[in-house]
Motif scaffolding. Sequence first.
Motif, PDB file in Angstrom:
ATOM      1  N   ASP A 121       0.835  -1.192   0.000  1.00 10.33           N
ATOM      2  CA  ASP A 121       0.000   0.000   0.000  1.00 10.33           C
ATOM      3  C   ASP A 121       0.877   1.251   0.000  1.00 10.33           C
ATOM      4  O   ASP A 121       0.470   2.296   0.494  1.00 10.33           O
ATOM      5  N   LYS A 123       1.567   3.456  -2.018  1.00  9.68           N
ATOM      6  CA  LYS A 123       1.030   4.690  -2.594  1.00  9.68           C
ATOM      7  C   LYS A 123       0.240   5.482  -1.568  1.00  9.68           C
ATOM      8  O   LYS A 123       0.001   6.673  -1.720  1.00  9.68           O
ATOM      9  N   HIS A 124      -0.213   4.807  -0.496  1.00 16.92           N
ATOM     10  CA  HIS A 124      -0.974   5.476   0.546  1.00 16.92           C
ATOM     11  C   HIS A 124      -0.105   5.831   1.753  1.00 16.92           C
ATOM     12  O   HIS A 124      -0.368   6.810   2.423  1.00 16.92           O
ATOM     13  N   TYR A 125       0.879   5.006   2.030  1.00 15.90           N
ATOM     14  CA  TYR A 125       1.714   5.225   3.197  1.00 15.90           C
ATOM     15  C   TYR A 125       3.105   5.696   2.758  1.00 15.90           C
ATOM     16  O   TYR A 125       3.821   4.958   2.080  1.00 15.90           O
ATOM     17  N   SER A 172       0.207  11.863   7.830  1.00 12.18           N
ATOM     18  CA  SER A 172       0.886  10.728   7.214  1.00 12.18           C
ATOM     19  C   SER A 172       1.343   9.682   8.223  1.00 12.18           C
ATOM     20  O   SER A 172       1.633   8.549   7.851  1.00 12.18           O
TER      21      SER A 172
END
Length: 234
Positions: A121, A123-125, A172
Motif C-alpha cells: 500500500d 502509494k498510501h503510506y 501521514s
Amino acid sequence: MEDPHSPWFCVFDHWAPHDPRKIVITSALINGMKTDLAEEEFWWFINALANFKRHQIPLRKRKLAFWDHKYTLEEPGTLLGPQVFPTRGTGICDMCGKHLKSKMFTYCPVCAKMAIRLKSDGKHYPHEAVEDVINYIRQTGYFCFFTKMRLDMKDPTSPWYCVINHWRPGNSKIVITFALLSVMKLDLTEEEFWYYIEALADYKKKGKKILKRRPVFWKRRYPIEEELKGYDRL
C-alpha cells in the motif's frame, strides 16, 4: 436535529446490533463509536479504556456477541517481491528479531504479512511512515500503539486483530492498533478520542454531563435519505 454533518446529529441506532426489533436515537459520534457492540459491551469497553488511560490497568480481551468486521488483506499477487523479501542471510527476522528457519528470507511469516500490508500500500503510506511502524514493531513488538494490548496477528475477523490506523486524520503518521479501537476512533485525533472515552466513563459512573467538543477532522455526513427508507409509514 438539522445538520447531518454534525457529530451530534440525531441518528437511529440498533440497540442490539443487527436486530431490527428495537431502535434508539443517539448522536452520529456515539453511533460510530458503539459500532457492532451490544450496550453492555460498549460500556464495558469504555470503562476499560478509561481505566487504562487513567490508571494504566491493562485491557483484557473478551468475546463480542455481534462483531462481524473482517479486515481485508491485500491481493495474493502482492505476496512476493524483492522489496519485501530481500536476501540478507542473517537468519534473524528483520522486524521482530525471531530466528528464521532459512537464511534466504528477511522476515518470519507473521512479519512478512505485515511488511506486505505496509509496503504493497506504498502509494498510501509514505516510506518514512512505513519505516516508523517497522521500527516500532522492532522495539515494542505487536502491541497496540494506544493501549499496549497484545494484538491478534492471525484472525482478521477478531476485534483484536492488528490493523493499520492513521494516528491523526489527514496526517501521514500511521500506527498499529486493534480493529475494534480503529473503528471506534473514527475521525478523532488521539487527544479527542481519549477525551470522549473519559467523558463517557464519567457520564456512566457519575452521571456527569458530557461537554461537546467538535472534532477537528470530522468530515462525515449522515445519509438522511438512506436512514428514512422503510420509515415512510411514519
